[in-house]
Design a protein around this motif. Sequence first.
Motif, PDB file in Angstrom:
ATOM      1  N   GLN A 270       0.829  -1.198   0.000  1.00 32.45           N
ATOM      2  CA  GLN A 270       0.000   0.000   0.000  1.00 32.45           C
ATOM      3  C   GLN A 270       0.868   1.254   0.000  1.00 32.45           C
ATOM      4  OE1 GLN A 270      -2.743   0.378   3.266  1.00 32.45           O
ATOM      5  NE2 GLN A 270      -3.515   2.336   2.561  1.00 32.45           N
TER       6      GLN A 270
ATOM      7  N   GLU B  92       2.298   1.692  -3.454  1.00 27.81           N
ATOM      8  CA  GLU B  92       1.240   2.170  -4.365  1.00 27.81           C
ATOM      9  C   GLU B  92       0.947   3.652  -4.140  1.00 27.81           C
ATOM     10  OE1 GLU B  92      -0.184   0.697  -6.937  1.00 27.81           O
ATOM     11  OE2 GLU B  92       0.974  -1.133  -6.613  1.00 27.81           O
ATOM     12  N   GLU B  93       0.915   4.090  -2.892  1.00 30.13           N
ATOM     13  CA  GLU B  93       0.678   5.503  -2.605  1.00 30.13           C
ATOM     14  C   GLU B  93       1.806   6.371  -3.164  1.00 30.13           C
ATOM     15  OE1 GLU B  93       0.144   5.626   1.624  1.00 30.13           O
ATOM     16  OE2 GLU B  93      -1.881   4.783   1.509  1.00 30.13           O
TER      17      GLU B  93
END
Length: 141
Positions: free
Chosen positions: A18, A21-22
Motif C-alpha cells: 500500500q 502504491e501511494e
Amino acid sequence: MGTCLLGVRMSNGAVYRQAVEEAMELLSGSWAVAVLAALAPRRLQYSVLLSAINDAEQRAGWVAHQRPLSEKVLSQTLARMQRDGLITRHRESEFPPVTWYQITPLGRSLLAALRPLAEWSLSHRDELNSARDRRRDARQN
C-alpha cells in the motif's frame, strides 16, 4: 516476523504494498519526475518551466517521452502536484502578474527517494532490454 520499514514493523506485505502504491500514485502521469527535477534547483515561471522540461528532453534525445510536454498536460500535472503538496504556486501581484512554481520539502524528499530506483534501473538496463528484446522476438516468430 515481519519486515521493518522506517521503524514500522509490518506483519504482512499489505502495508508495504500500500505504501509503495501511494508513492507511485504521486508519480502518476509521465511528467511528474521531470517537473520535480526542473524545479529542484530553483523556482520557475510557468513558461520557463515548460521550456526547461522540453529542452532537457530534447537534449536527452526524447528517451523518456516521445513528444514535447504540452501546456494542457503541464497544467494538469502542476495542479495534481500542488494538490499532493509536492510543489507550490506563488502569484505575485505586480503588473503583469507573475506566477512561480517551487518544489516543496515533501517534493524534494520524493525526488531524493527516487535516486535508488534510478540507480537500480541504470544497473539493470541491459538485463531489462534483453528481456524485452527476447519477448518481442518471440512474439514476431
